[in-house]
Design a protein around this motif. Structure first.
Motif, PDB file in Angstrom:
ATOM      1  N   CYS A  21       0.834  -1.216   0.000  1.00 47.83           N
ATOM      2  CA  CYS A  21       0.000   0.000   0.000  1.00 47.83           C
ATOM      3  C   CYS A  21       0.864   1.259   0.000  1.00 47.83           C
ATOM      4  N   GLY A  25       0.892   4.038  -2.874  1.00 50.06           N
ATOM      5  CA  GLY A  25       0.604   5.414  -2.494  1.00 50.06           C
ATOM      6  C   GLY A  25       1.581   6.400  -3.105  1.00 50.06           C
ATOM      7  N   THR A  28       0.768   6.681  -6.797  1.00 46.44           N
ATOM      8  CA  THR A  28      -0.464   7.436  -7.038  1.00 46.44           C
ATOM      9  C   THR A  28      -0.239   8.936  -6.861  1.00 46.44           C
ATOM     10  N   ASP A  29       0.555   9.329  -5.870  1.00 47.16           N
ATOM     11  CA  ASP A  29       0.834  10.758  -5.658  1.00 47.16           C
ATOM     12  C   ASP A  29       1.524  11.367  -6.880  1.00 47.16           C
ATOM     13  N   ARG A  32      -0.961  11.587  -9.818  1.00 51.14           N
ATOM     14  CA  ARG A  32      -1.941  12.660  -9.621  1.00 51.14           C
ATOM     15  C   ARG A  32      -1.378  14.004 -10.091  1.00 51.14           C
ATOM     16  N   VAL A 167      -7.849   9.682  -7.387  1.00 54.54           N
ATOM     17  CA  VAL A 167      -8.343   9.833  -6.025  1.00 54.54           C
ATOM     18  C   VAL A 167      -7.828   8.721  -5.128  1.00 54.54           C
ATOM     19  N   LYS A 168      -8.084   7.472  -5.507  1.00 52.97           N
ATOM     20  CA  LYS A 168      -7.736   6.339  -4.669  1.00 52.97           C
ATOM     21  C   LYS A 168      -6.408   5.728  -5.093  1.00 52.97           C
ATOM     22  N   ALA A 169      -5.665   5.260  -4.126  1.00 52.39           N
ATOM     23  CA  ALA A 169      -4.399   4.562  -4.385  1.00 52.39           C
ATOM     24  C   ALA A 169      -4.694   3.071  -4.408  1.00 52.39           C
ATOM     25  N   ARG A 170      -4.950   2.566  -5.601  1.00 54.95           N
ATOM     26  CA  ARG A 170      -5.370   1.171  -5.706  1.00 54.95           C
ATOM     27  C   ARG A 170      -4.494   0.318  -6.615  1.00 54.95           C
ATOM     28  N   SER A 171      -3.748   0.934  -7.541  1.00 59.78           N
ATOM     29  CA  SER A 171      -3.013   0.125  -8.495  1.00 59.78           C
ATOM     30  C   SER A 171      -1.762   0.857  -8.940  1.00 59.78           C
ATOM     31  N   GLU A 226      -8.896  -4.734  -1.318  1.00 58.96           N
ATOM     32  CA  GLU A 226      -8.976  -4.321   0.081  1.00 58.96           C
ATOM     33  C   GLU A 226      -9.850  -5.252   0.909  1.00 58.96           C
TER      34      GLU A 226
END
Length: 569
Positions: A21, A25, A28-29, A32, A167-171, A226
């Motif tokens: 995770c 994260g 993803t940041d 974004r 938005v979400k950190a998923r992949s 999750e």
């Protein structure tokens, strides 16, 4: 063509899951920031080559410190791919190509407009009020400026103010340098395959155990689950096509009572309708009950009963799991039906290599209807709920993949009024009263037709006939389609032998500026010219009913008086 396969891992312990995770994260940041930066239309020229955008953001110091550089490179490539998908989806939903086809009639102007959409650098130039130069098209500067201004307007309306946000950190996406595959045995002697992915610590990787033995190569995507504290590995494979098919062309009409129906009237995936109805009715019933409980808990906020309802009745875990199972069932039914169409009856699987794929059982061409414009609500709430869960886009994607594997071509035609038009080539009457649910009955009020059958079968027959229609193409508006069909029906009426044409103007039967035969009404088929009956066994023609001939009343009364005098004598 490529195909994505999802491989599940075993449940991960807390240390592995938290570390995974953390890496996702960071990824993803960075993504974004890159996606937000690409909102500037002046940078869309970098979308044509993802490495150009990588070099651009790296030169401006947008890379975060302390993170694996190769991982951030993948985030930049992923951001480019996300923005490209968003632009393409907006252009498709906005029906940009159809608008260009209807707007410009000149061949060179259409060529220039379509060429402007092939590169994102030209799209960005248009959105910046520029006029692109296309070397392969020679038109005047004024025509180019006019086309660029029109494209700017319709693309601006299609894009609107929307832009993708992470938005979400998923992949996260990984290339072959950011992971490795290792096979180790379990304590019981069974083989186990691991995928070692990059971690937040240098020279250390996260071991992800797969639930099975599958080939992992090329670029992959790691997706978090999750609910079960595990991950999925998405692997992309190349799809190898089969031998060229030799079967006949097949036309399909998509449906919600079954997956599809061909022009021969065969229904494929008939269990799709009951499964879809059951899912939507249960979801509707559950939603109404949840709304009542939510209103009750909101009215008695803070009470013990409200806390009990919120804890035991307003959760989403079971609801989401039930929805996933229902959608998986629909996907299974749809996939089996589409394989049956592409590979032939009894030839839809290739398990263990025991079923041969015969080229004669595969269609050389598959004709489907264009449902990209289908938007809005239906006439009833029930149909709206069914259509909201109808996976028409997924069906189209599945048949595209299997048609590529089977070697079949895909042709898309206009779907307007295909289920309301009589398929008889000598009739062609179109009206909404022809269709009643799943039953088609031609209501032609001008002569005897009475064509009856299944409405999906009728639609598939009309879809197949439109593949050679030069007047009705894929982008023709439905209003123009209605005018073309009405004009053809009018010509058929005028060509009927022994018919006297009487203009009617606009009538309630749906035909604009049509005409009728002698004595024809909107409620019947009465003809002034009697129909000739067949010869009887003896070969003598039976007498026909004489037609009424107007005569003078005075002469008629005189003749009647003379007959009365003769009877008296």
């Amino acid at each position: 063509m490529k195909r994505t396969v999802r491989l599940a891992t075993l449940s991960l312990n807390k240390g592995k899951y938290d570390e995974l995770c953390l890496v996702i994260g960071h990824y993803t940041d960075a993504k974004r920031v890159f996606v937000a930066h690409l909102r500037q239309t002046s940078l869309w020229g970098l979308l044509d080559r993802s490495k150009s955008f990588r070099d651009y953001v790296k030169a401006r110091g947008l890379y975060p410190a302390g993170i694996n550089v190769h991982l951030i490179d993948q985030a930049a490539f992923d951001a480019v791919d996300t923005c490209i998908r968003h632009i393409e989806s907006c252009l498709a939903v906005g029906n940009i190509k159809a608008k260009i086809w209807r707007r410009f009639t000149d061949k060179d102007e259409r060529h220039y407009a379509y060429a402007c959409l092939t590169r994102y650098s030209t799209i960005g130039q248009i959105m910046g009020a520029g006029v692109p130069e296309i070397p392969t098209v020679t038109i005047s500067p004024g025509a180019r400026a006019k086309i660029a201004a029109y494209l700017h307007r319709i693309i601006r309306d299609a894009l609107g103010s929307s832009w993708p946000t992470v938005v979400k950190a998923r992949s996260m996406s990984l290339d072959s340098t950011l992971y490795s595959v290792v096979d180790n045995g379990t304590p019981k002697g069974k083989p186990r395959r691991y995928v070692k992915v990059v971690s937040s610590t240098n020279h250390k990787r996260i071991w992800l155990p797969l639930s099975g033995i599958s080939r992992v190569s090329g670029n992959i995507r790691v997706v978090l689950d999750e609910e079960h504290k595990r991950a999925f590995i998405h692997v992309i494979y190349d799809v190898a096509p089969l031998a060229a098919p030799t079967g006949s062309a097949v036309a399909l009409d998509w449906g919600i009572t079954e997956v599809c129906t061909d022009e021969d009237g065969a229904h494929h995936g008939e269990e799709y309708g009951p499964a879809l109805t059951s899912m939507t009715e249960r979801r509707n019933k559950t939603g109404k009950a949840r709304n009542r409980l939510y209103a009750l808990s909101k009215r008695d906020a803070g009470s013990k009963r409200t806390k009990h309802i919120a804890r035991n009745n307003l959760g989403t875990k079971k609801q989401q799991a039930r929805t996933r199972r229902a959608k998986a069932q629909l996907k299974t039914i749809s996939g089996a039906a589409i394989k049956e169409v592409v590979y032939g009856e009894g030839n839809r699987t290739r398990k263990n290599g025991r079923v041969g794929q015969l080229p004669s059982q595969r269609p050389r061409e598959i004709i489907i209807e264009d449902l990209s414009h289908l938007r809005g609500k239906a006439r009833s709430k029930k149909i709206s709920r069914l259509c909201s869960s109808w996976a028409r886009d997924e069906n189209k994607e599945r048949i595209t993949v299997h048609a590529y594997v089977g070697g079949s071509g895909i042709q898309t035609v206009n779907a307007a009024y295909t289920s309301q038009t009589c398929p008889d080539p000598t009739c062609g009457y179109v009206h909404r009263d022809n269709r009643h649910g799943d039953v088609f009955h031609c209501r032609n009020p001008y002569w005897e037709c009475n064509w009856q059958g299944d409405v999906d079968h009728v639609a598939a027959m009309n879809i197949k006939s439109r593949i050679k229609d030069r007047q009705i193409n894929r982008f023709t508006p439905y209003t123009e389609v209605k005018k073309i069909l009405d004009e053809r029906f009018l010509r058929r009426m005028q060509s009927r032998v022994g018919a006297r044409i009487v203009p009617l103007g606009t009538t309630d039967n749906g035909v604009r500026d049509t005409c009728v035969e002698d004595g024809a009404t909107a409620h019947g088929r009465t003809l002034s010219i009697p129909r000739q009956r067949k010869l009887d066994v003896g070969g003598v023609q039976p007498p026909t009913r004489p037609s009424s001939v107007p005569v003078d009343r005075a002469e008629h009364a005189k003749a009647a008086g003379e007959r009365r005098q003769e009877r008296c004598i």
